[in-house]
Scaffold this motif. Sequence first.
Motif, short mmCIF file in Angstrom:
data_model
loop_
_atom_site.label_atom_id
_atom_site.label_comp_id
_atom_site.label_asym_id
_atom_site.label_seq_id
_atom_site.Cartn_x
_atom_site.Cartn_y
_atom_site.Cartn_z
N VAL A 324 0.89 -1.29 0.00
CA VAL A 324 0.04 0.06 0.05
C VAL A 324 1.10 1.25 0.06
CG1 VAL A 324 -1.63 1.35 1.39
CG2 VAL A 324 -1.74 -1.30 1.28
N GLN A 325 0.62 1.97 -1.12
CA GLN A 325 1.62 3.29 -1.01
C GLN A 325 1.00 4.57 -0.36
OE1 GLN A 325 4.50 3.07 -2.82
NE2 GLN A 325 4.05 0.88 -2.76
N ARG A 326 -0.51 4.62 -0.36
CA ARG A 326 -1.16 5.92 0.20
C ARG A 326 -2.45 5.46 0.49
NH1 ARG A 326 0.73 10.79 -3.93
NH2 ARG A 326 2.81 10.71 -3.37
N VAL A 327 -2.94 5.96 1.55
CA VAL A 327 -4.38 5.80 1.84
C VAL A 327 -4.95 7.13 1.94
CG1 VAL A 327 -5.93 4.85 3.66
CG2 VAL A 327 -3.78 3.74 3.05
N LYS A 328 -6.12 7.30 1.83
CA LYS A 328 -7.08 8.64 1.94
C LYS A 328 -8.31 8.38 2.28
CE LYS A 328 -6.69 12.37 -0.83
NZ LYS A 328 -6.40 13.70 -0.07
N ILE A 329 -8.93 8.68 3.58
CA ILE A 329 -10.24 8.39 4.07
C ILE A 329 -10.76 9.65 3.53
CG2 ILE A 329 -11.77 8.49 6.05
CD1 ILE A 329 -9.58 6.70 7.33
N LEU A 330 -12.11 9.61 2.98
CA LEU A 330 -12.65 10.86 2.17
C LEU A 330 -13.09 11.73 3.23
CD1 LEU A 330 -14.12 9.01 -0.75
CD2 LEU A 330 -11.84 9.90 -0.61
N TYR A 331 -12.89 13.11 2.98
CA TYR A 331 -13.18 13.95 4.08
C TYR A 331 -14.66 14.36 4.20
CZ TYR A 331 -12.81 18.47 6.68
OH TYR A 331 -12.86 19.36 7.58
N ASN A 332 -15.27 14.30 3.06
CA ASN A 332 -17.09 14.62 3.06
C ASN A 332 -17.67 13.12 3.25
OD1 ASN A 332 -16.37 17.16 2.67
ND2 ASN A 332 -16.51 16.77 0.53
N LYS A 333 -16.99 12.14 3.31
CA LYS A 333 -17.74 10.81 3.19
C LYS A 333 -16.74 9.72 3.99
CE LYS A 333 -20.35 8.05 0.11
NZ LYS A 333 -20.49 6.77 0.96
N LYS A 334 -16.77 9.79 5.28
CA LYS A 334 -15.89 9.09 6.04
C LYS A 334 -16.07 7.56 6.07
CE LYS A 334 -13.92 13.03 8.76
NZ LYS A 334 -14.71 14.19 8.29
N LEU A 381 -1.34 22.12 4.96
CA LEU A 381 -2.83 21.70 5.17
C LEU A 381 -3.26 20.76 5.84
CD1 LEU A 381 -5.63 23.23 3.75
CD2 LEU A 381 -5.45 21.11 2.44
N ASP A 382 -3.91 20.97 7.07
CA ASP A 382 -4.22 19.80 7.97
C ASP A 382 -5.62 19.17 7.62
OD1 ASP A 382 -4.82 18.29 10.08
OD2 ASP A 382 -5.57 19.80 11.67
N ASP A 383 -5.28 17.79 7.23
CA ASP A 383 -6.34 17.11 6.74
C ASP A 383 -6.98 16.33 7.96
OD1 ASP A 383 -5.07 14.95 6.32
OD2 ASP A 383 -6.01 14.54 4.65
N GLN A 384 -6.65 16.57 8.97
CA GLN A 384 -6.98 15.72 10.42
C GLN A 384 -6.34 14.21 10.28
OE1 GLN A 384 -11.05 15.85 10.33
NE2 GLN A 384 -11.39 17.90 10.67
N GLY A 385 -5.37 14.06 9.80
CA GLY A 385 -4.52 12.60 9.60
C GLY A 385 -5.56 11.66 8.56
N LEU A 386 -6.29 12.38 8.02
CA LEU A 386 -7.09 11.39 7.15
C LEU A 386 -6.32 10.78 5.86
CD1 LEU A 386 -10.53 13.11 6.76
CD2 LEU A 386 -9.90 11.17 8.27
N THR A 387 -5.13 11.52 5.29
CA THR A 387 -4.47 10.95 4.39
C THR A 387 -3.08 10.60 4.92
OG1 THR A 387 -5.39 12.53 3.20
CG2 THR A 387 -3.49 11.55 2.03
N LYS A 388 -2.71 9.28 4.37
CA LYS A 388 -1.21 9.01 5.00
C LYS A 388 -0.32 8.58 3.81
CE LYS A 388 -0.28 8.44 9.71
NZ LYS A 388 -1.15 9.61 10.10
N ASP A 389 0.80 8.84 3.66
CA ASP A 389 1.83 8.50 2.76
C ASP A 389 2.51 7.18 3.44
OD1 ASP A 389 3.25 8.01 0.68
OD2 ASP A 389 4.24 9.89 0.57
N PHE A 390 2.51 5.87 2.63
CA PHE A 390 3.30 4.86 3.37
C PHE A 390 4.33 4.35 2.24
CE2 PHE A 390 -0.98 4.28 5.25
CZ PHE A 390 -0.74 4.42 6.63
N THR A 391 4.63 5.50 1.44
CA THR A 391 5.64 4.97 0.22
C THR A 391 7.03 4.29 0.91
OG1 THR A 391 4.73 6.97 -0.77
CG2 THR A 391 6.48 5.89 -1.98
N SER A 392 7.46 5.05 1.77
CA SER A 392 8.72 4.46 2.34
C SER A 392 8.66 3.52 3.55
CB SER A 392 9.64 5.48 2.65
OG SER A 392 8.79 6.55 3.18
#
Length: 490
Positions: A324-334, A381-392
Amino acid sequence: MDSPPSRVIHIRKLPNEVSETEVIALGLPFGKVTNILMLKGKNQAFLELGTEEAAVTMVNYYTAVTPQVRNVPVFIQYSNHKELKTDSALNQRAQAVLQAVSAVQEGGSPSSAAGESVLTPAPSPVLRIIIDNMFYPVTLDVLQQIFSKFGTVMKIITFTKNNQFQALLQFSDPVNAQQAKLSLDGQNIYNSCCTLRIDFSKLVNLNVKYNNDKSRDYTRPELPAGDGQPPVDPSVAATLSKDSTSLLGTPSGMVTSYSSGGGFPSSLGAISPLSAAAAAAAAAGRVALSGHSGPGGVLLVSNLNEEMVTPQSLFTLFGVYGDVQRVKILYNKKDSALIQMSDGNQAQLAMSHLNGQKMYGKIIRVTLSKHQTVQLPREGLDDQGLTKDFTSSPLHRFKKPGSKNFQNIFPPSATLHLSNIPENVTEEDLRLLFSNSGGTVKAFKFFQDRKMALLQMSTAEEAIQALIDLHNYDMGRGHRLRVSFSKSTI
């Protein structure tokens, strides 16, 4: 004028050489066939079913789907007779066939006492299909596409048994089942993988309760989708139940070497497996195929438990099937998230294994997203920790080419494989650790070297939860526990 419903069905315009078995097969999927009368000179037959209800289902089904015998459309209507009275001397052969078929249907073996003139009927219209070397996902819709070349597919049930993907598939006619078995047994669906192993099932009729991505009854589009499952779009079901012209239909921008005539090449579609899987998914109306078959490694996961889910928990679970490279929980649709895998194959693998599984008490839906990548939030920009980069991330299981992990990818199961266990850790320690993740440990077994073990929870859902909580758990002395699903049972 149409006759009122009757359990006797009148069949017209039958081809000349038709056998009793083929006529009986028209009625078998709907219930017990109790009598038959063939009018060979007139190309007609009468078929009596056990109940009027079965006859009504049969006529309704064949009103929507033209019945075919030997690829010739035939006509079906209620007879004016309420039952069939047949002269036993004239009808001896038909009775013998009927006996043979119902013996097979009741699980016995047909006796040949009724005279050697009985043709051995195909034992059943239901095939049991096992798929070996399943390196790419095979869905119910892929099977429907492949098998409908041989006749009308009426019902399919898919399931995992002994950690192998299996299916039961019912044709309208045992003759079609026989042709499909002869042609497809031992063939590969995709190049050099996903090998079909086909046998006749002992069942002669499948009972499907739900229409969803695990089971489908094409004769009853009104069935519910079942517990928490989204319903199957009937328009999709309808397009799928039409015979498709090539094994894994060719979406735009793809070439297939499989010609709909003649023999099979060594695999059923010489297109790259990923695009074939995408094609199959597209046929199921799940994926909008945009003429390219690029990396497309982004998944859309929905129906998540928004109170509980985090980017980290999705990273851990989806990380069983790819990096998994990146995960984004949708801000308007959690309750929805985008997950970017390293490539399209991993995305397909994760989708086929995790769609329909339960995570934090909810059945999750996994589909391919139209996005090519997951965007990170703008600097500052703070997105409340909803997006995380796991590339490395150091936790990727598949970084090393040819890693053993590629051979140990299994569907979620109640049994977990644990490795990297420090030598001072006991069975009690591990049982306690795993029961704290909110489930019951049913069984436990160390491997000989005690660095690995199998541990069985009561359900796959509990095992998913335990894997999310405890994969990479710090056991002290630099030992991080590794957890994956196992194909073994204890």
